[in-house]
Scaffold this motif. Sequence first.
Motif, PDB file in Angstrom:
ATOM      1  N   TRP A   8      77.226  83.766  -0.606  1.00 41.21           N
ATOM      2  CA  TRP A   8      76.683  84.676  -1.616  1.00 41.21           C
ATOM      3  C   TRP A   8      76.799  86.133  -1.190  1.00 41.21           C
ATOM      4  O   TRP A   8      76.696  87.040  -2.027  1.00 41.21           O
ATOM      5  CB  TRP A   8      75.233  84.331  -1.931  1.00 41.21           C
ATOM      6  CG  TRP A   8      74.256  84.530  -0.800  1.00 41.21           C
ATOM      7  CD1 TRP A   8      73.969  83.657   0.204  1.00 41.21           C
ATOM      8  CD2 TRP A   8      73.440  85.684  -0.569  1.00 41.21           C
ATOM      9  NE1 TRP A   8      73.032  84.190   1.053  1.00 41.21           N
ATOM     10  CE2 TRP A   8      72.679  85.435   0.606  1.00 41.21           C
ATOM     11  CE3 TRP A   8      73.262  86.897  -1.230  1.00 41.21           C
ATOM     12  CZ2 TRP A   8      71.778  86.360   1.130  1.00 41.21           C
ATOM     13  CZ3 TRP A   8      72.357  87.822  -0.711  1.00 41.21           C
ATOM     14  CH2 TRP A   8      71.625  87.544   0.453  1.00 41.21           C
ATOM     15  N   LEU A   9      77.066  86.381   0.088  1.00 40.33           N
ATOM     16  CA  LEU A   9      77.229  87.749   0.586  1.00 40.33           C
ATOM     17  C   LEU A   9      78.655  88.276   0.398  1.00 40.33           C
ATOM     18  O   LEU A   9      78.930  89.419   0.757  1.00 40.33           O
ATOM     19  CB  LEU A   9      76.860  87.822   2.068  1.00 40.33           C
ATOM     20  CG  LEU A   9      75.373  87.709   2.393  1.00 40.33           C
ATOM     21  CD1 LEU A   9      75.157  87.543   3.896  1.00 40.33           C
ATOM     22  CD2 LEU A   9      74.620  88.934   1.883  1.00 40.33           C
ATOM     23  N   SER A  10      79.531  87.457  -0.152  1.00 41.32           N
ATOM     24  CA  SER A  10      80.930  87.859  -0.318  1.00 41.32           C
ATOM     25  C   SER A  10      81.374  87.681  -1.760  1.00 41.32           C
ATOM     26  O   SER A  10      80.971  86.721  -2.431  1.00 41.32           O
ATOM     27  CB  SER A  10      81.827  87.020   0.603  1.00 41.32           C
ATOM     28  OG  SER A  10      83.198  87.268   0.337  1.00 41.32           O
ATOM     29  N   PRO A  11      82.234  88.571  -2.276  1.00 42.84           N
ATOM     30  CA  PRO A  11      82.786  88.387  -3.617  1.00 42.84           C
ATOM     31  C   PRO A  11      84.066  87.563  -3.612  1.00 42.84           C
ATOM     32  O   PRO A  11      84.690  87.401  -4.663  1.00 42.84           O
ATOM     33  CB  PRO A  11      83.073  89.829  -4.057  1.00 42.84           C
ATOM     34  CG  PRO A  11      83.441  90.521  -2.792  1.00 42.84           C
ATOM     35  CD  PRO A  11      82.592  89.879  -1.710  1.00 42.84           C
ATOM     36  N   PHE A  12      84.468  87.043  -2.437  1.00 50.29           N
ATOM     37  CA  PHE A  12      85.758  86.371  -2.309  1.00 50.29           C
ATOM     38  C   PHE A  12      85.595  84.854  -2.270  1.00 50.29           C
ATOM     39  O   PHE A  12      84.778  84.327  -1.507  1.00 50.29           O
ATOM     40  CB  PHE A  12      86.489  86.869  -1.063  1.00 50.29           C
ATOM     41  CG  PHE A  12      86.583  88.370  -0.992  1.00 50.29           C
ATOM     42  CD1 PHE A  12      87.085  89.098  -2.064  1.00 50.29           C
ATOM     43  CD2 PHE A  12      86.144  89.068   0.128  1.00 50.29           C
ATOM     44  CE1 PHE A  12      87.168  90.485  -2.020  1.00 50.29           C
ATOM     45  CE2 PHE A  12      86.216  90.446   0.185  1.00 50.29           C
ATOM     46  CZ  PHE A  12      86.724  91.158  -0.896  1.00 50.29           C
ATOM     47  N   ARG A  13      86.395  84.155  -3.100  1.00 53.85           N
ATOM     48  CA  ARG A  13      86.348  82.712  -3.195  1.00 53.85           C
ATOM     49  C   ARG A  13      87.762  82.137  -3.072  1.00 53.85           C
ATOM     50  O   ARG A  13      88.746  82.864  -3.124  1.00 53.85           O
ATOM     51  CB  ARG A  13      85.733  82.284  -4.532  1.00 53.85           C
ATOM     52  CG  ARG A  13      84.279  82.688  -4.703  1.00 53.85           C
ATOM     53  CD  ARG A  13      83.371  81.922  -3.742  1.00 53.85           C
ATOM     54  NE  ARG A  13      81.968  82.250  -3.960  1.00 53.85           N
ATOM     55  CZ  ARG A  13      81.340  83.249  -3.362  1.00 53.85           C
ATOM     56  NH1 ARG A  13      81.994  84.039  -2.512  1.00 53.85           N
ATOM     57  NH2 ARG A  13      80.062  83.476  -3.597  1.00 53.85           N
ATOM     58  N   GLY A  14      87.834  80.824  -2.932  1.00 56.75           N
ATOM     59  CA  GLY A  14      89.119  80.156  -2.828  1.00 56.75           C
ATOM     60  C   GLY A  14      89.349  79.619  -1.428  1.00 56.75           C
ATOM     61  O   GLY A  14      88.575  79.881  -0.498  1.00 56.75           O
TER      62      GLY A  14
END
Length: 353
Positions: free
Chosen positions: A285-291
Amino acid sequence: MYRRRSSRREAVVEARGGLDPRRLFKAYYSLSPPVEEPRDIAYREFAFQLFDGDVYVRHIGFDSMEELLSYMAREAPKNAYYSVARYSLPTARSMEEKGWLGSELMFDIDVDSLEGCGEVLGDSCLSRGYKQAVRLVEALYRDFGVPSTLYFTGNRGFHVLADCGWCRRLGREERREIARYFTLEGLRLELIIPRPGRRGVRPAPPSPDDPGLRGWIARAALERGVDLSAVHEAIEDLLDDVRVAIDVKVTQDISRLARIVGSLNGKAGLLVARLGLEGFHPGDWLSPFRGEVEFRASARLEESRILGRTVSLEPGRVYSMPAHIAVLLQLKGYGAVAGGEVVVRAAAGWRPL
């Protein structure tokens, strides 16, 4: 460079042949992310570190949040800051011309200063730093009557900002004395918890209801299961529990820069996030990066708990891992993202408390 999804709240950045972090930051700031407006924005100085040559741009001012968001979307800064001071002319080049109108009280806790915490962004060290920051927030209110706000800096630290009428006008020396109160610098313990006298006179033991450091020492004793009448026997451990590892230079600096909440920290790719006092659990949840991406390691990393996952690296090996972990490790110099796609989200599951 990246493609925006139809929802306009996500973008996809391809990582074939490597990943330029600036592309990720550009995608994030182009999605109208939840950047928080600093109070009295027109009176703040803004500063940005750019990716091109790590250049710092200072003495910038904005009259509105729209102007700030437009700038960040255009420049995609590596790090973004605003002044804890308010100025009548924030874009002036010198302090004299700026016209100082007062500054918030700022406290910085860097987990690097905690024993056993090195460069790796380990969850256990972040939890220890958060615990100190919470005690600082509680002490500011209990001992000084000052409300404050707690932030994760997006890398290895926490900021606590306090704003009140009387504290805005404090000078460097007054701010230093407040910082010394929390670091216990110059503490004369015998004035707070006197030892028994020569004739057997025993001073009253500390109580958690006592004001100031005396009350905090009593609280620390109860947490450790130490009898309040025997605090001297464990005083060094109790003082370690009470002491807050803040950077005194940060607190005494009336022109210090704070990170913009909702911006990204260029040292880890994580969000600068406002936190509550109910607990802090590092995670995606502290990052906007997924995948899921491929990560080629160039340095060894001993097994560590990072953002809720157990990670270890051997140089030369390629690993499949979540994008938010891979981006962090690349920015920390442990290797590089070598393939896959990174989904960039504007809200990122961010849950400020």
